[in-house]
Each structure stands twice: as C-alpha cells, then as structure tokens.
Design an enzyme around this catalytic site. Structure first.
Site, PDB file in Angstrom:
ATOM      1  N   ASP A 131       0.791  -1.235   0.000  1.00 53.13           N
ATOM      2  CA  ASP A 131       0.000   0.000   0.000  1.00 53.13           C
ATOM      3  C   ASP A 131       0.828   1.294   0.000  1.00 53.13           C
ATOM      4  O   ASP A 131       0.565   2.190  -0.776  1.00 53.13           O
ATOM      5  CB  ASP A 131      -0.981   0.005   1.177  1.00 53.13           C
ATOM      6  N   CYS A 189     -23.344  -9.160 -13.977  1.00 52.44           N
ATOM      7  CA  CYS A 189     -23.673  -8.763 -12.593  1.00 52.44           C
ATOM      8  C   CYS A 189     -23.342  -7.288 -12.360  1.00 52.44           C
ATOM      9  O   CYS A 189     -22.281  -6.810 -12.757  1.00 52.44           O
ATOM     10  CB  CYS A 189     -22.878  -9.629 -11.614  1.00 52.44           C
ATOM     11  N   CYS A 192     -22.578  -4.666  -7.210  1.00 53.88           N
ATOM     12  CA  CYS A 192     -21.792  -3.645  -6.491  1.00 53.88           C
ATOM     13  C   CYS A 192     -22.235  -2.244  -6.904  1.00 53.88           C
ATOM     14  O   CYS A 192     -22.408  -1.358  -6.050  1.00 53.88           O
ATOM     15  CB  CYS A 192     -20.297  -3.837  -6.728  1.00 53.88           C
ATOM     16  N   CYS A 212     -17.237   8.291  -2.807  1.00 55.46           N
ATOM     17  CA  CYS A 212     -17.004   7.012  -2.104  1.00 55.46           C
ATOM     18  C   CYS A 212     -17.002   7.232  -0.590  1.00 55.46           C
ATOM     19  O   CYS A 212     -16.287   8.085  -0.061  1.00 55.46           O
ATOM     20  CB  CYS A 212     -15.674   6.421  -2.561  1.00 55.46           C
ATOM     21  N   CYS A 242     -19.628  -2.550  -1.519  1.00 60.11           N
ATOM     22  CA  CYS A 242     -19.421  -3.057  -2.886  1.00 60.11           C
ATOM     23  C   CYS A 242     -18.729  -4.409  -2.875  1.00 60.11           C
ATOM     24  O   CYS A 242     -18.626  -5.072  -3.906  1.00 60.11           O
ATOM     25  CB  CYS A 242     -18.674  -2.035  -3.748  1.00 60.11           C
ATOM     26  N   CYS A 246     -20.923  -8.705  -3.346  1.00 59.65           N
ATOM     27  CA  CYS A 246     -20.294  -9.390  -4.490  1.00 59.65           C
ATOM     28  C   CYS A 246     -20.476 -10.902  -4.357  1.00 59.65           C
ATOM     29  O   CYS A 246     -20.092 -11.492  -3.343  1.00 59.65           O
ATOM     30  CB  CYS A 246     -18.807  -9.039  -4.538  1.00 59.65           C
TER      31      CYS A 246
HETATM   32  C1  B12 Z   1      -6.269   5.479  -3.192  1.00 54.39           C
HETATM   33  C2  B12 Z   1      -6.777   4.153  -2.695  1.00 54.39           C
HETATM   34  C3  B12 Z   1      -8.100   4.101  -2.283  1.00 54.39           C
HETATM   35  C4  B12 Z   1      -9.109   5.227  -2.561  1.00 54.39           C
HETATM   36  C5  B12 Z   1      -9.560   5.123  -4.058  1.00 54.39           C
HETATM   37  C6  B12 Z   1      -9.951   3.685  -4.456  1.00 54.39           C
HETATM   38  C7  B12 Z   1     -10.035   3.439  -5.941  1.00 54.39           C
HETATM   39  N1  B12 Z   1     -10.825   2.446  -6.327  1.00 54.39           N
HETATM   40  O1  B12 Z   1      -9.373   4.111  -6.714  1.00 54.39           O
HETATM   41  C8  B12 Z   1     -10.209   4.921  -1.516  1.00 54.39           C
HETATM   42  C9  B12 Z   1      -9.917   5.679  -0.231  1.00 54.39           C
HETATM   43  C10 B12 Z   1     -11.630   5.247  -1.945  1.00 54.39           C
HETATM   44  C11 B12 Z   1      -9.958   3.437  -1.268  1.00 54.39           C
HETATM   45  C12 B12 Z   1     -10.922   2.577  -0.807  1.00 54.39           C
HETATM   46  C13 B12 Z   1     -10.697   1.217  -0.599  1.00 54.39           C
HETATM   47  N2  B12 Z   1      -9.521   0.581  -0.631  1.00 54.39           N
HETATM   48 CO1  B12 Z   1      -7.874   1.370  -1.305  1.00 54.39          CO
HETATM   49  N3  B12 Z   1      -6.290   1.916  -2.097  1.00 54.39           N
HETATM   50  C14 B12 Z   1      -5.924   3.017  -2.654  1.00 54.39           C
HETATM   51  C15 B12 Z   1      -4.491   2.919  -3.203  1.00 54.39           C
HETATM   52  C16 B12 Z   1      -3.537   3.596  -2.211  1.00 54.39           C
HETATM   53  C17 B12 Z   1      -4.308   3.483  -4.617  1.00 54.39           C
HETATM   54  C18 B12 Z   1      -5.427   3.043  -5.577  1.00 54.39           C
HETATM   55  C19 B12 Z   1      -5.381   3.797  -6.868  1.00 54.39           C
HETATM   56  O2  B12 Z   1      -4.321   3.980  -7.447  1.00 54.39           O
HETATM   57  N4  B12 Z   1      -6.540   4.229  -7.346  1.00 54.39           N
HETATM   58  C20 B12 Z   1      -6.682   4.777  -8.659  1.00 54.39           C
HETATM   59  C21 B12 Z   1      -7.449   3.733  -9.509  1.00 54.39           C
HETATM   60  C22 B12 Z   1      -7.557   4.229 -10.950  1.00 54.39           C
HETATM   61  O3  B12 Z   1      -6.640   2.586  -9.469  1.00 54.39           O
HETATM   62  P1  B12 Z   1      -7.071   1.202  -8.750  1.00 54.39           P
HETATM   63  O4  B12 Z   1      -8.075   1.436  -7.706  1.00 54.39           O
HETATM   64  O5  B12 Z   1      -5.830   0.473  -8.352  1.00 54.39           O
HETATM   65  O6  B12 Z   1      -7.835   0.457  -9.871  1.00 54.39           O
HETATM   66  C23 B12 Z   1      -7.132  -0.207 -10.880  1.00 54.39           C
HETATM   67  C24 B12 Z   1      -8.096  -1.008 -11.691  1.00 54.39           C
HETATM   68  O7  B12 Z   1      -9.395  -0.464 -11.587  1.00 54.39           O
HETATM   69  C25 B12 Z   1      -7.494  -0.789 -13.012  1.00 54.39           C
HETATM   70  N5  B12 Z   1      -8.334  -1.178 -14.089  1.00 54.39           N
HETATM   71  C26 B12 Z   1      -9.522  -0.818 -14.591  1.00 54.39           C
HETATM   72  N6  B12 Z   1      -9.829  -1.587 -15.615  1.00 54.39           N
HETATM   73  C27 B12 Z   1      -8.778  -2.446 -15.745  1.00 54.39           C
HETATM   74  C28 B12 Z   1      -8.567  -3.496 -16.621  1.00 54.39           C
HETATM   75  C29 B12 Z   1      -7.350  -4.210 -16.490  1.00 54.39           C
HETATM   76  C30 B12 Z   1      -7.108  -5.334 -17.418  1.00 54.39           C
HETATM   77  C31 B12 Z   1      -6.374  -3.897 -15.521  1.00 54.39           C
HETATM   78  C32 B12 Z   1      -5.108  -4.631 -15.371  1.00 54.39           C
HETATM   79  C33 B12 Z   1      -6.634  -2.852 -14.631  1.00 54.39           C
HETATM   80  C34 B12 Z   1      -7.836  -2.166 -14.794  1.00 54.39           C
HETATM   81  O8  B12 Z   1      -6.992   0.442 -13.139  1.00 54.39           O
HETATM   82  C35 B12 Z   1      -6.578   0.809 -11.874  1.00 54.39           C
HETATM   83  C36 B12 Z   1      -5.088   0.908 -11.840  1.00 54.39           C
HETATM   84  O9  B12 Z   1      -4.463  -0.317 -12.006  1.00 54.39           O
HETATM   85  C37 B12 Z   1      -4.291   1.342  -3.235  1.00 54.39           C
HETATM   86  C38 B12 Z   1      -2.852   0.854  -2.992  1.00 54.39           C
HETATM   87  C39 B12 Z   1      -2.040   0.935  -4.259  1.00 54.39           C
HETATM   88  N7  B12 Z   1      -0.837   1.428  -4.168  1.00 54.39           N
HETATM   89  O10 B12 Z   1      -2.482   0.541  -5.330  1.00 54.39           O
HETATM   90  C40 B12 Z   1      -5.273   0.859  -2.144  1.00 54.39           C
HETATM   91  C41 B12 Z   1      -6.032  -0.463  -2.408  1.00 54.39           C
HETATM   92  C42 B12 Z   1      -6.533  -0.421  -3.821  1.00 54.39           C
HETATM   93  N8  B12 Z   1      -7.158  -0.367  -1.487  1.00 54.39           N
HETATM   94  C43 B12 Z   1      -7.504  -1.486  -0.962  1.00 54.39           C
HETATM   95  C44 B12 Z   1      -8.644  -1.656  -0.121  1.00 54.39           C
HETATM   96  C45 B12 Z   1      -8.692  -2.931   0.693  1.00 54.39           C
HETATM   97  C46 B12 Z   1      -9.649  -0.667  -0.078  1.00 54.39           C
HETATM   98  C47 B12 Z   1     -11.054  -0.804   0.527  1.00 54.39           C
HETATM   99  C48 B12 Z   1     -11.675  -2.185   0.363  1.00 54.39           C
HETATM  100  C49 B12 Z   1     -11.014  -0.383   2.019  1.00 54.39           C
HETATM  101  C50 B12 Z   1     -12.397  -0.259   2.653  1.00 54.39           C
HETATM  102  N9  B12 Z   1     -13.090  -1.338   2.919  1.00 54.39           N
HETATM  103  O11 B12 Z   1     -12.862   0.820   2.950  1.00 54.39           O
HETATM  104  C51 B12 Z   1     -11.837   0.287  -0.277  1.00 54.39           C
HETATM  105  C52 B12 Z   1     -12.404  -0.286  -1.587  1.00 54.39           C
HETATM  106  C53 B12 Z   1     -13.116   0.755  -2.396  1.00 54.39           C
HETATM  107  C54 B12 Z   1     -13.037   0.404  -3.889  1.00 54.39           C
HETATM  108  N10 B12 Z   1     -14.135  -0.108  -4.438  1.00 54.39           N
HETATM  109  O12 B12 Z   1     -11.990   0.601  -4.489  1.00 54.39           O
HETATM  110  C55 B12 Z   1      -6.635  -2.626  -1.454  1.00 54.39           C
HETATM  111  C56 B12 Z   1      -7.425  -3.428  -2.516  1.00 54.39           C
HETATM  112  C57 B12 Z   1      -7.237  -4.943  -2.500  1.00 54.39           C
HETATM  113  C58 B12 Z   1      -8.111  -5.592  -3.567  1.00 54.39           C
HETATM  114  N11 B12 Z   1      -8.502  -6.832  -3.299  1.00 54.39           N
HETATM  115  O13 B12 Z   1      -8.429  -5.042  -4.575  1.00 54.39           O
HETATM  116  C59 B12 Z   1      -5.375  -1.847  -2.016  1.00 54.39           C
HETATM  117  C60 B12 Z   1      -4.678  -2.517  -3.194  1.00 54.39           C
HETATM  118  C61 B12 Z   1      -4.396  -1.714  -0.821  1.00 54.39           C
HETATM  119  C62 B12 Z   1      -3.602  -2.997  -0.550  1.00 54.39           C
HETATM  120  N12 B12 Z   1      -2.277  -2.959  -0.667  1.00 54.39           N
HETATM  121  O14 B12 Z   1      -4.148  -4.035  -0.263  1.00 54.39           O
HETATM  122  N13 B12 Z   1      -8.691   3.080  -1.626  1.00 54.39           N
END
Ligand code: B12
Length: 345
Positions: A131, A189, A192, A212, A242, A246
C-alpha cells in the site's frame, strides 16, 4: 517458461507455508493510461499523493532500476488475522480495519520472507511493500494472475473473493515466469454498482472517490457534503458494501457466521463507543488506535465520523459531547448541523 530461479523462489516460499503469491518480471502496469485519465477527471478527489510519482506508477523500473522482478502476494483479511484487543465491537468498520494495521504486520511478514530469500540469495536485493508505495498494486496483482479487476474496481479471485490485501517484494532476481491472467468473471452482474448508496461506482470499473464513503471517512480531511451525509449511513470507518454484495465473496461470509454487522443491534453499546470517541482528546484517541488503520483518519476525522453515525442513529444523548466541537475550526459548522439534526428528530 520458468527457470531455476523461479523454481527456487517458489520452493522457498512454499516451504515457509506461503500460498497466495506469484513471482513475475517487473513490468509496466497495463492501466497507466486509465489511471492518468482517472486523475484528470478529478476522481482522485483531494488525495494529492496519487498525483505524485506518476513516473514510478507508470513504470516502476524508472525508480527501482536494480529490481527486475516482483513477488506479488494476496493476504486475506476476513476474518481479520490480528483482531485481538481491537477496542470497538458495535461501530460499523470495514473488515480490513477491524484489527492491527496491515501496513505493519503484513509488511513484517514480507520482511521475514525476505530474510529466508536473502539466506539463499545473499547478493540479491529485496524490498517489501504494501500500500505505502506508488505502485498500481491491483494491476500488478492482475498481471500475476492473482485475480481480475471487478466492476467495484477490486481485485477478485474466484475462490478467495476480494477481501485480501495486496503486497509485494521487489527483487533484483530475474523471473521468467509468465502466468496466465484470470478472465473477468463479473459477467452481467451489477450488484456492487447497484448497492453503492452514493453511486460512486461507474459501470466501467471506475470509482469516483468524491462519492465514495471510504474516501470521506478515511482519507478526507474535510466534512462530507450535505447530499452524501444521509446515504453514507452509519459507516464509521471505511465501507465494504461493494464487496459484501459481491457473489464472489458470498462463500467467504457463509463460512464465517459472525460476518454481517450491517447495522449495530445494540444501540446503547454503540452510543457508548461514540461517546468514548467524542470525549477523548485527539491525542488520546490516536494513542488508543495508533496500531490500527483507524489512526489514518486522525482524531478529528474520527470525531467527524462519530458525529455522522450519531445523527444516523438519532442519538440525541450525545449532543452534550458534540457541543464542544462547535468551536473546532474544521468541524464547527458540521457539529452545529448535527446538533440541529439531533434536536429536530
Ligand atoms: C487510493 C486508494 C483508495 C481510494 C480510491 C480507491 C479506488 N478504487 O481508486 C479509496 C480511499 C476510496 C480506497 C478505498 C478502498 N480501498 Co484502497 N487503495 C488506494 C491505493 C492507495 C491506490 C489506488 C489507486 O491507485 N486508485 C486509482 C485507480 C484508478 O486505481 P485502482 O483502484 O488500483 O484500480 C485499478 C483497476 O481499476 C485498473 N483497471 C480498470 N480496468 C482495468 C482493466 C485491467 C485489465 C487492468 C489490469 C486494470 C484495470 O486500473 C486501476 C489501476 O491499475 C491502493 C494501494 C495501491 N498502491 O495501489 C489501495 C487499495 C486499492 N485499497 C484497498 C482496499 C482494501 C480498499 C477498501 C476495500 C477499504 C475499505 N473497505 O474501505 C476500499 C475499496 C473501495 C473500492 N471499491 O476501491 C486494497 C485493494 C485490495 C483488492 N482486493 O483489490 C489496495 C490494493 C491496498 C492494498 N495494498 O491491499 N482506496
């Protein structure tokens, strides 16, 4: 094609009893463009740390030049592996946060794994993260075959669901492993998307942090806008909606009957927990919660969250404990709003 290095790493980890991991070459994330456009659309809200380190995010090799591979790990957090001594029972808190902070214990586990790897590969480098690093962890874990990116944006595994953390060890070792990525099993589905009371999920795997619940009660230093206060319900810290709806997590919950906790059944006990939060000083609160993820919100943030839960449950008995917060430079008008709501109920 795997090499003897791949085989040795796998064997060391399996001997340590680690199961949920994959050793892969350090590659660019597939979704750097997606991330960039997400930022540009303002979906990161005020999480400025996400706007920094773009170069590392879009290619980790630019920062970690001597690292060639990564071992990506999934660590389940349901039921929470370190929940002993957690001070709250009634407050609705996301599962990941109902115990000790994974930034410490998960990373420590990874550090221990590094010790074993170091013993076998003394001249190689290893760095452990979870993280707290500008890596697109879901993307790398997807590339490692550890899950697919669901409509709720979480990484989901058909047998493990999504209630797991992602962590990684970057290493100078060379992996030649090329694991199969998992197909997207979300299908038609939309559970979420439909369940999110604040409509934070868009139908294309995009989350708008401005809407969120977890953003507002964990990350934001501000108070939630009026239009979100009612739909945010009684979540005190984080939100799991969400994920709890699921279908891929259903089995997990069935196996552990203590799951639900959707709404507190014991209002007097809930009120007591809220009273404790509202009356402790910010410093005392942080002392109580320093080793849990709740400390991320800070004392003031936790009081803000407590106020909203008090309003949701119409706990007018808490008015005297909210009253002093009227003088708080950040919470003042929010406290005044809450007191008015509680008096009107
Ligand atoms: C900022 C952050 C948040 C923010 C924004 C979340 C978001 N969805 O963007 C907030 C505070 C809202 C949040 C909430 C939560 N978070 Co958070 N968060 C982060 C953090 C630090 C960065 C995420 C980020 O870059 N967001 C920007 C978006 C664009 O990126 P992303 O969420 O990673 O989504 C990726 C996919 O959607 C992807 N995508 C979309 N389409 C496709 C298609 C393909 C083929 C691929 C490869 C990717 C892809 O693009 C994104 C980038 O890779 C990460 C840690 C990290 N360094 O990654 C943890 C992380 C994502 N969080 C985590 C968790 C546990 C949570 C919560 C469940 C906590 C809670 N219960 O309250 C919630 C879940 C909410 C949700 N539905 O996301 C875990 C997720 C584990 C998992 N199984 O997915 C992480 C990875 C932390 C960890 N090391 O475990 N979080």
């Amino acid at each position: 094609m795997s090499t003897s290095v791949d085989q040795s790493v796998n064997q060391i980890l399996i001997e340590l009893g680690v199961e949920e991991f994959e050793f892969i070459p350090l590659q660019k994330p597939l979704s750097a463009q997606h991330f960039q456009s997400w930022i540009e659309k303002g979906f990161a809200a005020d999480m400025s740390f996400l706007r920094q380190s773009q170069a590392v995010r879009s290619d980790p090799r630019s920062e970690f030049q001597s690292m060639h591979s990564m071992i990506v790990f999934r660590h389940p957090y349901f039921p929470h592996p370190q929940s002993e001594g957690f001070p709250f029972r009634e407050l609705k808190i996301a599962h990941y946060a109902r115990g000790k902070d994974y930034h410490f214990w998960f990373r420590e586990k990874l550090q221990k794994i590094i010790q074993s790897l170091k013993a076998y590969f003394p001249d190689e480098q290893f760095l452990a993260f979870t993280d707290a690093v500008p890596l697109m962890e879901r993307d790398h874990a997807y590339q490692a075959g550890l899950g697919w990116v669901g409509k709720n944006t979480c990484l989901i595994h058909p047998k493990k669901g999504s209630l797991f953390f992602i962590g990684e060890i970057l290493t100078s070792l060379h992996s030649k492993n090329n694991p199969q990525t998992l197909p997207d099993f979300c299908g038609k589905c939309t559970a979420c998307i439909d369940a999110c009371p604040t409509s934070a999920l868009k139908d294309d795997k995009v989350l708008d942090s401005n809407l969120c619940i977890a953003f507002w009660n964990i990350e934001s230093k501000d108070v939630p806008p009026s239009k979100l206060r009612q739909p945010m319900g009684d979540w005190f810290f984080g939100c799991d909606l969400c994920q709890t709806v699921c279908p891929w997590n259903l089995k997990l919950f069935k196996d552990h009957s203590n799951f639900a906790q959707e709404t507190s059944a014991n209002l007097p006990a809930l009120e007591e927990e809220l009273r404790q939060i509202l009356t402790l000083s910010n410093k005392q609160l942080l002392k109580l919660l320093h080793d849990t993820p709740l400390s991320r919100a800070g004392g003031r943030g936790l009081k803000r969250n407590a106020i909203l839960v008090a309003v949701h449950h119409a706990l007018a008995g808490l008015i005297p404990h909210i009253e002093p917060l009227r003088d708080d430079p950040r919470l003042g008008s929010f406290a005044t709003w809450a007191i008015q709501e509680l008096k009107d109920l």
